[in-house]
Design a protein around this motif. Structure first.
Motif, mmCIF file in Angstrom:
data_model
loop_
_atom_site.group_PDB
_atom_site.id
_atom_site.type_symbol
_atom_site.label_atom_id
_atom_site.label_comp_id
_atom_site.label_asym_id
_atom_site.label_seq_id
_atom_site.Cartn_x
_atom_site.Cartn_y
_atom_site.Cartn_z
ATOM 1 N N PHE A 480 0.872 -1.173 0.000
ATOM 2 C CA PHE A 480 0.000 0.000 0.000
ATOM 3 C C PHE A 480 0.904 1.217 0.000
ATOM 4 C CE2 PHE A 480 -2.824 3.299 1.363
ATOM 5 C CZ PHE A 480 -4.076 2.912 0.901
ATOM 6 N N LEU A 481 0.835 1.984 -1.107
ATOM 7 C CA LEU A 481 1.687 3.158 -1.282
ATOM 8 C C LEU A 481 0.796 4.387 -1.296
ATOM 9 C CD1 LEU A 481 4.514 4.344 -1.811
ATOM 10 C CD2 LEU A 481 4.083 4.031 -4.255
ATOM 11 N N LEU A 482 1.089 5.328 -0.368
ATOM 12 C CA LEU A 482 0.293 6.545 -0.221
ATOM 13 C C LEU A 482 1.201 7.743 -0.448
ATOM 14 C CD1 LEU A 482 -2.332 8.064 0.762
ATOM 15 C CD2 LEU A 482 -1.331 7.924 3.063
ATOM 16 N N GLU A 483 0.670 8.668 -1.289
ATOM 17 C CA GLU A 483 1.425 9.913 -1.535
ATOM 18 C C GLU A 483 0.566 11.073 -1.043
ATOM 19 O OE1 GLU A 483 4.047 11.626 -5.145
ATOM 20 O OE2 GLU A 483 1.919 11.354 -5.605
ATOM 21 N N VAL A 484 1.155 11.913 -0.182
ATOM 22 C CA VAL A 484 0.466 13.057 0.383
ATOM 23 C C VAL A 484 0.961 14.293 -0.353
ATOM 24 C CG1 VAL A 484 -0.056 14.380 2.458
ATOM 25 C CG2 VAL A 484 0.344 11.909 2.605
ATOM 26 N N GLU A 485 0.012 14.948 -1.085
ATOM 27 C CA GLU A 485 0.378 16.145 -1.823
ATOM 28 C C GLU A 485 -0.038 17.391 -1.027
ATOM 29 O OE1 GLU A 485 -1.306 15.920 -5.677
ATOM 30 O OE2 GLU A 485 -0.264 14.050 -6.209
ATOM 31 N N THR A 486 0.204 18.504 -1.643
ATOM 32 C CA THR A 486 -0.157 19.762 -1.001
ATOM 33 C C THR A 486 -1.672 19.892 -0.954
ATOM 34 O OG1 THR A 486 -0.043 20.855 -3.142
ATOM 35 C CG2 THR A 486 1.951 20.884 -1.771
ATOM 36 N N ALA A 487 -2.159 20.723 -0.090
ATOM 37 C CA ALA A 487 -3.586 21.009 0.082
ATOM 38 C C ALA A 487 -4.347 19.785 0.544
ATOM 39 C CB ALA A 487 -4.200 21.576 -1.197
ATOM 40 N N GLY A 488 -3.619 18.846 1.195
ATOM 41 C CA GLY A 488 -4.301 17.695 1.762
ATOM 42 C C GLY A 488 -4.784 16.703 0.749
ATOM 43 N N HIS A 489 -4.212 16.661 -0.430
ATOM 44 C CA HIS A 489 -4.633 15.701 -1.461
ATOM 45 C C HIS A 489 -3.893 14.383 -1.244
ATOM 46 C CE1 HIS A 489 -6.116 14.317 -5.326
ATOM 47 N NE2 HIS A 489 -4.876 13.918 -5.611
ATOM 48 N N LEU A 490 -4.665 13.287 -1.276
ATOM 49 C CA LEU A 490 -4.113 11.952 -1.081
ATOM 50 C C LEU A 490 -4.245 11.151 -2.353
ATOM 51 C CD1 LEU A 490 -5.670 11.032 2.395
ATOM 52 C CD2 LEU A 490 -3.435 12.054 1.964
#
Length: 613
Positions: A480-490
């Protein structure tokens, strides 16, 4: 060699050596008494046989003389004449052992037998001549009954002895009309007894039925056995009145003296033999001596052999015990020598084999510890600082190494912005093989995320490369690979892994972050799609874990389950990320109880602390 209390040697001594010793001694004593009784019985038989033979010889000599006496009344109806009487006396005188024979008549005063007058004794040279100086008459008689056998009488020198056989002559009416006297040479009667070996070597008596000593091998010995100072002679006299023959033993072991007696048939006499016990029982004494010597040597040899075996056995066991004690301290010595093929030798061989295998296991454990140390170094030691986020992660392995994996990876985004990637993986299986595959996945994922492209493309490239290694073995990895971007985007990719759980503070609900995707290493041409979500707010908690959490079982076989996991997350969402993680792990441990961890457990918590993170 000292024997410790409660040791194996003491047990051998108590339960083996001592019982065997007592058994051998008991059997030896019983065997000796049995053999002694047999020898004593044989001696009794031999003693009685000797006395019987000697008495039989005396009886035969006296019996022949008694038979000669009966010749004078073979025909009771015949009227005997003086010539017949003379012939009978001459015949008796010629018998072997007879010194002289005489007849003395009683002269009746009248024919009615009212009175009898004994004729005056004739001179010795005229004794036996019937009616010498009287009127010759025919004197019929019916029988000659032996009235008495006198004890032997000896002359002044004590060398020549005679015995008188007195026989009454009865007429047809049973009246005694005369007396027949025979003087018999005592040496003739007793010669065989005197010549026998036991008469010269032992104390022997010829006694009458009243116990009076007639003849004795002890010079000057007279008197009665009943008045003797010797208790054995008195006991012999008592036994003579109860049995025709027998043997007795005096006091002592062996007895000082033994005696035997036998009644004659033709005379009221008894042959008595008293001999030293040491001579008569010499075979018994010799048996006792030899039996004691050889029995003691035999018992000592057996006990020595048993003790040698016991000492050897316990010594070998002590060596194994000492080697085991050293082994417990980590001291590996040379293999113990195997000296036998018995159970002790088998124990030694098993110990040597165990030692070598244990040494190999220790080497393997050292290697595993090193591998565990390397694997632990590959896992993040602390979460990275990310503004607006609290991050906590932990992996617990059921063995020294495992296949679970979590990682924090930063990659460059558009315009050089850093984006955080959170990865949680689970390799099938446990141990070294899973740990090696985990490190491969880690290296491939880190290398690929350092390149441009989406996380879905990165996961696809990793799968294609990994498949080349896992295809022959059938191993695979869920990720399970999760990327956290700016503005709370997952954005996330689920490669065969269980969905992550998201607690929404606004709705107080727990959601799943799912999506399609197969495990890595199953199909080399598979593609992956990503899922996305925006709008993390303060208080939202993201949970990513492996199946070791919700598949944990208690003593009743019940699983922890995702529903219970969601309740624990909801109940502790207000805590910081580290404390939420610890609360979940504590709940899992309490649910498992005393059971062992059956699968690796990996848990990662990401909590938003500010809106629009």
């Amino acid at each position: 060699m000292t024997i410790r209390r409660g040791s194996l040697q003491q047990k051998f001594a108590v339960f083996l050596i001592i019982p065997v010793t007592l058994l051998l001694i008991g059997m030896g004593v019983a065997g000796f008494f049995y053999a002694r009784d047999l020898l004593l019985d044989q001696w009794r038989e031999a003693a009685i046989l000797k006395l019987q033979r000697a008495a039989h010889e005396v009886d035969m000599r006296l019996g022949r003389i008694k038979e000669s006496i009966q010749i004078i009344h073979q025909d009771p109806g015949h009227l005997y004449s003086e010539a017949f009487h003379a012939w009978a006396l001459e015949h008796l005188s010629r018998q072997e052992g007879v010194a002289s024979a005489t007849i003395a008549w009683n002269i009746p005063e009248d024919r009615n037998g009212k009175g009898r007058k004994v004729s005056p004794p004739a001179p010795p040279w005229e004794r036996g001549r019937i009616g010498m100086g009287q009127q010759l008459r025919q004197r019929p008689f019916q029988s000659a009954r032996i009235r008495v056998i006198t004890p032997p009488r000896f002359d002044a020198s004590g060398e020549q002895g005679t015995v008188s056989l007195v026989s009454d002559l009865n007429d047809v009416h049973g009246q005694t009309i005369g007396r027949l006297d025979l003087l018999v040479d005592f040496d003739f009667i007793f010669r065989h007894v005197i010549e026998s070996g036991w008469w010269q070597s032992s104390k022997a008596f010829l006694v009458d039925d009243r116990g009076e000593v007639l003849v004795c091998t002890v010079p000057g010995r007279h008197g009665n056995l009943a008045d003797s100072q010797d208790p054995l002679e008195r006991e012999t006299f008592k036994a003579m009145a109860l049995a025709p023959d027998g043997t007795l033993r005096g006091p002592g072991h062996p007895p000082d003296e033994v005696s035997g007696f036998y009644h004659l048939q033709e005379a009221p006499w008894v042959l008595v033999m008293i001999a030293p016990g040491s001579e008569i029982l010499a075979p018994v004494i010799q048996l006792r001596t030899l039996y004691s010597i050889f029995g003691a040597c035999f018992i000592v040899a057996i006990i020595a052999l048993i003790r040698w075996v016991v000492v050897r056995t316990t010594s070998d066991i002590q060596k194994v015990s000492g080697a085991a004690l050293k082994l417990s301290r980590g001291e590996f010595g040379d293999p113990l020598p195997v000296k036998s093929r018995d159970e002790v030798g088998e124990l030694t061989r098993s110990f040597n084999l165990m030692t070598s295998q244990l040494q190999e296991r220790l080497h393997l454990k050292e290697a595993l510890n090193l591998a565990m140390e390397v694997q632990q170094n590959l896992l993040p030691t602390a979460p990275p600082p990310v503004p607006g986020l609290e991050i906590a992660g932990r992996s617990l392995y059921c063995q020294e190494t495992g296949g679970d994996y979590f990682d924090y990876i930063f990659r460059s985004g558009p315009k050089g912005a850093q984006r955080l990637c959170v990865a949680v993986g689970d390799v099938v299986g446990h141990g070294i093989s899973a740990a090696l595959l985990m490190t491969t996945v880690r290296a491939l994922l880190r290398c690929r995320l350092d390149q441009p492209g989406s996380i879905a493309e990165a996961v696809g490239d990793v799968n294609r490369i990994l498949y080349q290694d896992t295809a022959p073995s059938g191993s695979f990895v869920t990720l399970f690979l999760l990327e956290v971007e700016t503005a709370g985007h997952l954005e996330w990719v689920r490669a065969g892994h269980d969905p992550a759980l998201l607690y929404c503070a606004a709705t107080d609900a727990v959601l799943e972050l799912g999506g399609p995707g197969m495990a890595l290493g199953v199909d080399g041409v598979g593609s992956y799609l990503s899922g996305s979500r925006s709008g993390l707010v303060a208080g939202d908690v993201l949970l990513i874990g492996t199946d070791g959490i919700w598949e944990t079982r208690n003593a009743a076989g019940e699983t922890f389950g995702k529903e219970r996991l969601g309740r624990v997350l909801r109940d502790h969402h207000r805590l910081d990320a580290e404390r939420i993680l610890q609360s979940i792990l504590s709940a899992v441990e309490e649910f498992r109880g005393q059971g062992q961890i059956e699968d690796d457990i990996t848990l990662m918590i990401v909590k938003a602390t500010a809106a629009g993170t």
